[in-house]
Design a protein around this motif. Structure first.
Motif, PDB file in Angstrom:
ATOM      1  N   THR A 214     146.077  44.333 -70.109  1.00 15.90           N
ATOM      2  CA  THR A 214     146.799  43.128 -69.709  1.00 15.90           C
ATOM      3  C   THR A 214     146.216  41.938 -70.465  1.00 15.90           C
ATOM      4  O   THR A 214     145.001  41.758 -70.500  1.00 15.90           O
ATOM      5  N   ILE A 215     147.088  41.154 -71.082  1.00 17.11           N
ATOM      6  CA  ILE A 215     146.667  40.015 -71.893  1.00 17.11           C
ATOM      7  C   ILE A 215     147.074  38.732 -71.181  1.00 17.11           C
ATOM      8  O   ILE A 215     148.211  38.595 -70.731  1.00 17.11           O
ATOM      9  N   HIS A 216     146.147  37.794 -71.074  1.00 17.45           N
ATOM     10  CA  HIS A 216     146.429  36.475 -70.522  1.00 17.45           C
ATOM     11  C   HIS A 216     146.419  35.482 -71.681  1.00 17.45           C
ATOM     12  O   HIS A 216     145.400  35.330 -72.360  1.00 17.45           O
ATOM     13  N   ALA A 217     147.551  34.857 -71.920  1.00 22.07           N
ATOM     14  CA  ALA A 217     147.690  33.889 -73.013  1.00 22.07           C
ATOM     15  C   ALA A 217     148.156  32.572 -72.422  1.00 22.07           C
ATOM     16  O   ALA A 217     149.347  32.371 -72.175  1.00 22.07           O
ATOM     17  N   GLY A 218     147.214  31.680 -72.153  1.00 24.92           N
ATOM     18  CA  GLY A 218     147.568  30.449 -71.457  1.00 24.92           C
ATOM     19  C   GLY A 218     148.067  30.773 -70.058  1.00 24.92           C
ATOM     20  O   GLY A 218     147.391  31.455 -69.289  1.00 24.92           O
ATOM     21  N   GLU A 219     149.288  30.339 -69.749  1.00 26.25           N
ATOM     22  CA  GLU A 219     149.856  30.595 -68.427  1.00 26.25           C
ATOM     23  C   GLU A 219     150.627  31.910 -68.371  1.00 26.25           C
ATOM     24  O   GLU A 219     151.120  32.287 -67.312  1.00 26.25           O
ATOM     25  N   LEU A 220     150.742  32.603 -69.488  1.00 23.53           N
ATOM     26  CA  LEU A 220     151.499  33.848 -69.524  1.00 23.53           C
ATOM     27  C   LEU A 220     150.584  35.047 -69.294  1.00 23.53           C
ATOM     28  O   LEU A 220     149.444  35.078 -69.761  1.00 23.53           O
ATOM     29  N   THR A 221     151.097  36.038 -68.588  1.00 23.15           N
ATOM     30  CA  THR A 221     150.415  37.315 -68.407  1.00 23.15           C
ATOM     31  C   THR A 221     151.292  38.393 -69.019  1.00 23.15           C
ATOM     32  O   THR A 221     152.479  38.510 -68.691  1.00 23.15           O
ATOM     33  N   VAL A 222     150.718  39.188 -69.896  1.00 20.82           N
ATOM     34  CA  VAL A 222     151.483  40.141 -70.691  1.00 20.82           C
ATOM     35  C   VAL A 222     150.920  41.539 -70.490  1.00 20.82           C
ATOM     36  O   VAL A 222     149.725  41.764 -70.696  1.00 20.82           O
ATOM     37  N   GLN A 223     151.764  42.469 -70.101  1.00 24.65           N
ATOM     38  CA  GLN A 223     151.354  43.867 -70.017  1.00 24.65           C
ATOM     39  C   GLN A 223     151.633  44.524 -71.354  1.00 24.65           C
ATOM     40  O   GLN A 223     152.780  44.602 -71.796  1.00 24.65           O
ATOM     41  N   ALA A 224     150.584  44.969 -72.040  1.00 25.95           N
ATOM     42  CA  ALA A 224     150.739  45.558 -73.361  1.00 25.95           C
ATOM     43  C   ALA A 224     151.309  46.973 -73.270  1.00 25.95           C
ATOM     44  O   ALA A 224     151.188  47.649 -72.251  1.00 25.95           O
ATOM     45  N   SER A 225     151.927  47.406 -74.358  1.00 27.95           N
ATOM     46  CA  SER A 225     152.305  48.809 -74.507  1.00 27.95           C
ATOM     47  C   SER A 225     151.071  49.575 -74.967  1.00 27.95           C
ATOM     48  O   SER A 225     150.390  49.156 -75.909  1.00 27.95           O
ATOM     49  N   VAL A 226     150.762  50.689 -74.310  1.00 28.42           N
ATOM     50  CA  VAL A 226     149.577  51.484 -74.633  1.00 28.42           C
ATOM     51  C   VAL A 226     149.996  52.934 -74.825  1.00 28.42           C
ATOM     52  O   VAL A 226     150.672  53.515 -73.975  1.00 28.42           O
ATOM     53  N   SER A 227     149.591  53.515 -75.954  1.00 27.24           N
ATOM     54  CA  SER A 227     149.919  54.915 -76.215  1.00 27.24           C
ATOM     55  C   SER A 227     148.987  55.465 -77.290  1.00 27.24           C
ATOM     56  O   SER A 227     148.739  54.803 -78.303  1.00 27.24           O
ATOM     57  N   ASN A 228     148.474  56.657 -77.049  1.00 28.57           N
ATOM     58  CA  ASN A 228     147.663  57.375 -78.042  1.00 28.57           C
ATOM     59  C   ASN A 228     146.525  56.519 -78.615  1.00 28.57           C
ATOM     60  O   ASN A 228     146.272  56.523 -79.820  1.00 28.57           O
ATOM     61  N   GLY A 229     145.859  55.795 -77.726  1.00 29.18           N
ATOM     62  CA  GLY A 229     144.688  55.058 -78.149  1.00 29.18           C
ATOM     63  C   GLY A 229     144.947  53.738 -78.842  1.00 29.18           C
ATOM     64  O   GLY A 229     144.022  53.129 -79.387  1.00 29.18           O
ATOM     65  N   ARG A 230     146.194  53.231 -78.834  1.00 31.71           N
ATOM     66  CA  ARG A 230     146.508  51.934 -79.417  1.00 31.71           C
ATOM     67  C   ARG A 230     147.280  51.104 -78.403  1.00 31.71           C
ATOM     68  O   ARG A 230     147.935  51.644 -77.494  1.00 31.71           O
ATOM     69  N   TYR A 231     147.220  49.774 -78.550  1.00 36.71           N
ATOM     70  CA  TYR A 231     148.040  48.889 -77.732  1.00 36.71           C
ATOM     71  C   TYR A 231     148.661  47.826 -78.624  1.00 36.71           C
ATOM     72  O   TYR A 231     148.142  47.502 -79.705  1.00 36.71           O
ATOM     73  N   VAL A 232     149.777  47.274 -78.180  1.00 33.62           N
ATOM     74  CA  VAL A 232     150.429  46.177 -78.881  1.00 33.62           C
ATOM     75  C   VAL A 232     151.173  45.342 -77.852  1.00 33.62           C
ATOM     76  O   VAL A 232     151.599  45.860 -76.809  1.00 33.62           O
ATOM     77  N   ALA A 233     151.299  44.048 -78.116  1.00 34.61           N
ATOM     78  CA  ALA A 233     152.048  43.161 -77.222  1.00 34.61           C
ATOM     79  C   ALA A 233     152.448  41.914 -77.988  1.00 34.61           C
ATOM     80  O   ALA A 233     151.785  41.505 -78.941  1.00 34.61           O
ATOM     81  N   TRP A 234     153.546  41.294 -77.556  1.00 37.10           N
ATOM     82  CA  TRP A 234     153.932  39.978 -78.090  1.00 37.10           C
ATOM     83  C   TRP A 234     154.333  39.086 -76.931  1.00 37.10           C
ATOM     84  O   TRP A 234     154.711  39.556 -75.867  1.00 37.10           O
ATOM     85  N   TRP A 235     154.228  37.786 -77.146  1.00 39.76           N
ATOM     86  CA  TRP A 235     154.614  36.824 -76.109  1.00 39.76           C
ATOM     87  C   TRP A 235     155.143  35.562 -76.785  1.00 39.76           C
ATOM     88  O   TRP A 235     154.815  35.265 -77.935  1.00 39.76           O
ATOM     89  N   PRO A 236     155.959  34.791 -76.076  1.00 34.34           N
ATOM     90  CA  PRO A 236     156.570  33.588 -76.657  1.00 34.34           C
ATOM     91  C   PRO A 236     155.671  32.372 -76.542  1.00 34.34           C
ATOM     92  O   PRO A 236     155.879  31.488 -75.703  1.00 34.34           O
ATOM     93  N   GLY A 237     154.677  32.305 -77.376  1.00 33.64           N
ATOM     94  CA  GLY A 237     153.753  31.188 -77.356  1.00 33.64           C
ATOM     95  C   GLY A 237     152.585  31.451 -78.281  1.00 33.64           C
ATOM     96  O   GLY A 237     152.487  32.512 -78.906  1.00 33.64           O
ATOM     97  N   PRO A 238     151.658  30.501 -78.394  1.00 30.01           N
ATOM     98  CA  PRO A 238     150.526  30.638 -79.312  1.00 30.01           C
ATOM     99  C   PRO A 238     149.425  31.526 -78.761  1.00 30.01           C
ATOM    100  O   PRO A 238     149.372  31.828 -77.569  1.00 30.01           O
ATOM    101  N   ALA A 239     148.535  31.912 -79.655  1.00 35.79           N
ATOM    102  CA  ALA A 239     147.321  32.643 -79.280  1.00 35.79           C
ATOM    103  C   ALA A 239     146.091  31.764 -79.430  1.00 35.79           C
ATOM    104  O   ALA A 239     145.018  32.126 -78.964  1.00 35.79           O
ATOM    105  N   PHE A 240     146.271  30.608 -80.086  1.00 36.53           N
ATOM    106  CA  PHE A 240     145.166  29.701 -80.347  1.00 36.53           C
ATOM    107  C   PHE A 240     145.517  28.310 -79.839  1.00 36.53           C
ATOM    108  O   PHE A 240     146.678  27.985 -79.605  1.00 36.53           O
TER     109      PHE A 240
END
Length: 278
Positions: A214-240
Protein backbone atom coordinates in the motif's frame (compact mmCIF):
# COMPACT_ATOMS: atom_id res chain seq x y z
CA UNK A 1 26.21 -2.38 -21.18
CA UNK A 2 26.55 -1.77 -24.90
CA UNK A 3 26.86 1.86 -25.93
CA UNK A 4 24.62 2.93 -28.81
CA UNK A 5 26.03 5.38 -31.35
CA UNK A 6 23.46 8.12 -30.78
CA UNK A 7 24.49 10.75 -28.27
CA UNK A 8 21.35 10.53 -26.08
CA UNK A 9 21.84 6.85 -25.42
CA UNK A 10 25.56 7.35 -24.96
CA UNK A 11 24.75 9.82 -22.19
CA UNK A 12 22.34 7.26 -20.71
CA UNK A 13 25.03 4.57 -20.76
CA UNK A 14 27.55 6.91 -19.13
CA UNK A 15 25.02 7.93 -16.48
CA UNK A 16 24.14 4.32 -15.70
CA UNK A 17 27.78 3.35 -15.38
CA UNK A 18 28.51 6.32 -13.15
CA UNK A 19 25.53 5.45 -10.94
CA UNK A 20 26.30 1.74 -10.64
CA UNK A 21 25.95 0.74 -6.98
CA UNK A 22 28.94 -1.59 -7.34
CA UNK A 23 31.30 1.31 -7.93
CA UNK A 24 32.74 3.65 -5.29
CA UNK A 25 32.01 7.30 -6.04
CA UNK A 26 33.73 10.36 -4.65
CA UNK A 27 31.71 13.41 -3.60
CA UNK A 28 32.74 15.17 -6.82
CA UNK A 29 31.66 12.16 -8.92
CA UNK A 30 28.29 12.05 -7.14
CA UNK A 31 27.74 15.75 -7.84
CA UNK A 32 28.66 15.20 -11.51
CA UNK A 33 26.28 12.22 -11.73
CA UNK A 34 23.45 14.24 -10.23
CA UNK A 35 24.08 17.07 -12.69
CA UNK A 36 24.10 14.60 -15.58
CA UNK A 37 20.79 13.14 -14.45
CA UNK A 38 19.21 16.58 -14.18
CA UNK A 39 20.16 17.33 -17.78
CA UNK A 40 18.77 13.98 -18.97
CA UNK A 41 15.42 14.17 -17.18
CA UNK A 42 14.27 17.63 -18.29
CA UNK A 43 11.24 17.51 -20.62
CA UNK A 44 8.51 19.81 -21.96
CA UNK A 45 5.32 20.15 -19.90
CA UNK A 46 2.04 18.35 -20.53
CA UNK A 47 -1.55 19.22 -19.57
CA UNK A 48 -2.10 18.83 -15.84
CA UNK A 49 -4.74 16.80 -14.08
CA UNK A 50 -8.14 18.19 -13.20
CA UNK A 51 -8.61 15.53 -10.54
CA UNK A 52 -11.34 16.71 -8.14
CA UNK A 53 -9.90 17.68 -4.78
CA UNK A 54 -6.37 17.99 -6.11
CA UNK A 55 -4.31 21.12 -5.63
CA UNK A 56 -4.89 23.82 -8.27
CA UNK A 57 -2.74 23.00 -11.30
CA UNK A 58 0.40 25.04 -11.75
CA UNK A 59 2.06 25.01 -15.14
CA UNK A 60 5.81 24.69 -15.08
CA UNK A 61 8.20 24.82 -18.01
CA UNK A 62 10.30 22.87 -18.48
CA UNK A 63 8.69 20.02 -16.55
CA UNK A 64 11.07 17.71 -14.78
CA UNK A 65 10.50 14.02 -14.21
CA UNK A 66 11.83 13.65 -10.70
CA UNK A 67 13.61 10.61 -9.42
CA UNK A 68 15.16 9.24 -6.25
CA UNK A 69 14.63 5.91 -4.58
CA UNK A 70 14.83 6.06 -0.79
CA UNK A 71 16.81 9.29 -0.48
CA UNK A 72 19.33 11.46 -2.28
CA UNK A 73 21.81 8.63 -1.77
CA UNK A 74 19.97 6.73 -4.49
CA UNK A 75 22.03 8.71 -7.00
CA UNK A 76 24.91 6.44 -6.07
CA UNK A 77 22.69 3.36 -6.03
CA UNK A 78 21.76 3.46 -9.69
CA UNK A 79 18.18 4.72 -9.91
CA UNK A 80 17.51 6.47 -13.22
CA UNK A 81 14.28 7.47 -14.90
CA UNK A 82 13.88 8.88 -18.38
CA UNK A 83 10.69 10.86 -19.01
CA UNK A 84 8.17 10.92 -21.80
CA UNK A 85 6.05 13.76 -23.05
CA UNK A 86 2.81 12.40 -21.60
CA UNK A 87 -0.51 14.08 -22.00
CA UNK A 88 -3.49 13.03 -20.01
CA UNK A 89 -5.31 14.42 -17.02
CA UNK A 90 -8.73 14.58 -18.61
CA UNK A 91 -9.79 11.14 -17.37
CA UNK A 92 -7.79 10.94 -14.14
CA UNK A 93 -11.04 11.60 -12.24
CA UNK A 94 -11.94 7.97 -13.04
CA UNK A 95 -8.94 6.75 -11.02
CA UNK A 96 -9.56 4.11 -8.38
CA UNK A 97 -7.29 3.36 -5.38
CA UNK A 98 -7.80 -0.39 -5.92
CA UNK A 99 -6.58 -1.74 -9.27
CA UNK A 100 -8.33 -4.08 -11.67
CA UNK A 101 -6.65 -6.56 -13.95
CA UNK A 102 -6.52 -6.40 -17.73
CA UNK A 103 -7.79 -9.04 -20.10
CA UNK A 104 -5.42 -10.52 -22.67
CA UNK A 105 -7.29 -8.58 -25.35
CA UNK A 106 -6.79 -5.29 -23.47
CA UNK A 107 -3.08 -5.98 -23.04
CA UNK A 108 -2.77 -6.77 -26.76
CA UNK A 109 -4.53 -3.49 -27.56
CA UNK A 110 -2.35 -1.25 -25.38
CA UNK A 111 0.97 -3.06 -25.74
CA UNK A 112 1.97 -1.82 -29.23
CA UNK A 113 1.73 1.86 -28.27
CA UNK A 114 3.50 1.16 -24.97
CA UNK A 115 6.31 -0.85 -26.55
CA UNK A 116 6.84 1.80 -29.22
CA UNK A 117 7.41 4.51 -26.62
CA UNK A 118 9.66 2.29 -24.51
CA UNK A 119 11.60 1.21 -27.60
CA UNK A 120 12.12 4.87 -28.49
CA UNK A 121 13.55 5.24 -24.99
CA UNK A 122 15.99 2.37 -25.68
CA UNK A 123 14.47 -0.31 -23.48
CA UNK A 124 15.73 -3.66 -24.80
CA UNK A 125 12.40 -4.97 -26.11
CA UNK A 126 14.02 -8.18 -27.36
CA UNK A 127 14.64 -9.15 -23.74
CA UNK A 128 12.11 -7.15 -21.72
CA UNK A 129 9.05 -9.09 -20.58
CA UNK A 130 5.66 -7.87 -19.44
CA UNK A 131 5.47 -8.58 -15.70
CA UNK A 132 2.43 -6.57 -14.52
CA UNK A 133 -0.57 -4.76 -15.97
CA UNK A 134 -3.29 -2.88 -14.12
CA UNK A 135 -6.32 -0.70 -14.80
CA UNK A 136 -7.58 2.19 -12.70
CA UNK A 137 -10.60 3.76 -14.36
CA UNK A 138 -9.81 4.90 -17.89
CA UNK A 139 -6.02 4.58 -17.52
CA UNK A 140 -3.87 1.46 -17.59
CA UNK A 141 -0.23 0.74 -16.75
CA UNK A 142 1.97 -1.90 -18.35
CA UNK A 143 5.30 -2.77 -16.67
CA UNK A 144 8.13 -4.36 -18.68
CA UNK A 145 11.40 -5.54 -17.15
CA UNK A 146 14.82 -7.02 -17.72
CA UNK A 147 16.58 -8.50 -14.69
CA UNK A 148 20.14 -8.12 -16.00
CA UNK A 149 20.56 -5.23 -16.25
CA UNK A 150 17.95 -4.31 -13.64
CA UNK A 151 15.71 -2.05 -15.75
CA UNK A 152 11.97 -1.32 -15.58
CA UNK A 153 9.96 0.34 -18.33
CA UNK A 154 6.44 1.46 -17.48
CA UNK A 155 3.84 3.27 -19.53
CA UNK A 156 0.60 4.95 -18.51
CA UNK A 157 -1.99 5.01 -21.27
CA UNK A 158 -5.57 6.25 -21.66
CA UNK A 159 -7.90 3.45 -22.74
CA UNK A 160 -11.56 3.39 -21.76
CA UNK A 161 -12.71 -0.11 -20.98
CA UNK A 162 -14.41 -1.53 -24.06
CA UNK A 163 -12.84 1.06 -26.38
CA UNK A 164 -10.24 0.42 -29.09
CA UNK A 165 -8.70 3.88 -28.60
CA UNK A 166 -5.29 4.21 -26.93
CA UNK A 167 -3.85 7.70 -26.39
CA UNK A 168 -2.14 10.00 -23.85
CA UNK A 169 0.73 7.54 -23.46
CA UNK A 170 3.38 8.55 -20.90
CA UNK A 171 6.40 6.39 -20.17
CA UNK A 172 9.46 6.10 -17.96
CA UNK A 173 12.53 3.86 -17.91
CA UNK A 174 14.60 3.36 -14.77
CA UNK A 175 17.12 1.02 -13.25
CA UNK A 176 20.82 0.30 -13.04
CA UNK A 177 23.55 -1.32 -15.11
CA UNK A 178 23.89 -4.28 -12.74
CA UNK A 179 21.68 -7.33 -12.17
CA UNK A 180 18.49 -7.12 -10.11
CA UNK A 181 18.77 -7.94 -6.43
CA UNK A 182 15.86 -9.82 -4.85
CA UNK A 183 13.82 -8.29 -2.05
CA UNK A 184 14.28 -9.90 1.37
CA UNK A 185 11.60 -12.04 2.99
CA UNK A 186 8.82 -9.87 4.49
CA UNK A 187 10.40 -6.83 2.83
CA UNK A 188 10.49 -4.84 -0.40
CA UNK A 189 12.72 -2.71 -2.58
CA UNK A 190 11.84 0.68 -3.99
CA UNK A 191 12.29 0.93 -7.73
CA UNK A 192 12.09 3.79 -10.20
CA UNK A 193 9.58 6.58 -9.56
CA UNK A 194 8.19 8.42 -12.60
CA UNK A 195 6.72 11.79 -11.55
CA UNK A 196 4.83 13.47 -14.40
CA UNK A 197 3.42 16.12 -12.00
CA UNK A 198 -0.19 15.23 -12.84
CA UNK A 199 0.43 11.49 -12.37
CA UNK A 200 3.12 9.21 -10.94
CA UNK A 201 4.11 5.57 -11.44
CA UNK A 202 6.36 3.42 -9.29
CA UNK A 203 7.39 -0.21 -9.18
CA UNK A 204 9.67 -2.44 -7.17
CA UNK A 205 10.28 -5.92 -5.82
CA UNK A 206 8.17 -7.62 -3.11
CA UNK A 207 9.89 -10.32 -1.09
CA UNK A 208 8.60 -13.73 0.00
CA UNK A 209 5.76 -13.42 2.49
CA UNK A 210 4.54 -10.07 1.14
CA UNK A 211 0.93 -10.28 -0.04
CA UNK A 212 0.19 -6.58 -0.56
CA UNK A 213 1.88 -3.18 -0.92
CA UNK A 214 0.00 0.00 0.00
CA UNK A 215 1.42 3.37 -1.07
CA UNK A 216 0.55 6.66 0.63
CA UNK A 217 1.15 9.64 -1.66
CA UNK A 218 0.08 12.82 0.08
CA UNK A 219 -3.63 12.42 0.80
CA UNK A 220 -4.01 9.47 -1.57
CA UNK A 221 -3.80 5.81 -0.55
CA UNK A 222 -2.99 3.41 -3.36
CA UNK A 223 -3.19 -0.37 -3.33
CA UNK A 224 -0.46 -1.63 -5.65
CA UNK A 225 -0.75 -4.58 -8.00
CA UNK A 226 1.48 -7.39 -6.70
CA UNK A 227 2.40 -10.54 -8.61
CA UNK A 228 5.40 -12.88 -8.84
CA UNK A 229 7.61 -10.78 -6.62
CA UNK A 230 6.96 -7.39 -8.29
CA UNK A 231 4.58 -4.51 -7.60
CA UNK A 232 3.44 -1.51 -9.62
CA UNK A 233 1.01 1.36 -9.01
CA UNK A 234 0.04 4.75 -10.41
CA UNK A 235 -1.90 7.64 -8.93
CA UNK A 236 -3.13 11.05 -10.14
CA UNK A 237 -0.65 13.32 -8.45
CA UNK A 238 3.04 13.91 -7.70
CA UNK A 239 5.51 11.71 -5.87
CA UNK A 240 7.71 14.61 -4.81
CA UNK A 241 7.24 18.02 -3.24
CA UNK A 242 6.73 20.95 -5.56
CA UNK A 243 10.29 22.32 -5.45
CA UNK A 244 10.93 20.89 -8.89
CA UNK A 245 13.44 23.50 -10.00
CA UNK A 246 15.91 22.39 -7.34
CA UNK A 247 18.26 19.46 -7.16
CA UNK A 248 16.99 16.45 -5.20
CA UNK A 249 18.33 16.22 -1.68
CA UNK A 250 18.63 18.72 1.16
CA UNK A 251 16.70 21.86 0.25
CA UNK A 252 15.32 20.27 -2.93
CA UNK A 253 12.26 18.19 -3.80
CA UNK A 254 11.47 15.50 -1.25
CA UNK A 255 9.72 12.19 -1.74
CA UNK A 256 6.19 12.32 -0.32
CA UNK A 257 5.32 8.64 -0.54
CA UNK A 258 5.46 5.97 2.15
CA UNK A 259 4.67 2.27 2.18
CA UNK A 260 2.72 -0.27 4.23
CA UNK A 261 3.22 -4.01 3.69
CA UNK A 262 0.59 -6.69 4.24
CA UNK A 263 2.14 -10.09 4.87
CA UNK A 264 0.65 -13.47 4.00
CA UNK A 265 0.01 -14.14 7.69
CA UNK A 266 -2.11 -10.98 7.94
CA UNK A 267 0.52 -8.84 9.65
CA UNK A 268 0.60 -5.21 8.50
CA UNK A 269 3.94 -3.38 8.65
CA UNK A 270 3.27 0.37 8.76
CA UNK A 271 5.73 2.82 7.22
CA UNK A 272 7.89 -0.04 5.95
CA UNK A 273 11.36 0.92 4.76
CA UNK A 274 12.82 -0.43 1.53
CA UNK A 275 15.91 -2.59 1.86
CA UNK A 276 17.68 -1.13 -1.18
CA UNK A 277 16.85 0.39 -4.56
CA UNK A 278 15.64 -2.39 -6.90
Amino acid sequence: MKTHPDSANSRLDIALRSLDAASTMTAVQQQHAAATLERIVTTPPAPLSDQPGAAPPVRRSPRRLLLISAAAAAVAAGVLVLPSGGGGGRAYASWTPVPAGLTAAEVDLVAPACRKRLGDGHLDLDRARLVLAERRGEYVVLLYRTDDPDVSGSCLAHNRQGSDDVDDVAWGIGGSSGPALPAPARGFTQGAISDFVDASVTDGAAGPGVAGVTIHAGELTVQASVSNGRYVAWWPGPAFTSARDQRSGKGGPQLIISYDLTLTDGTVIRNAQPSRPS
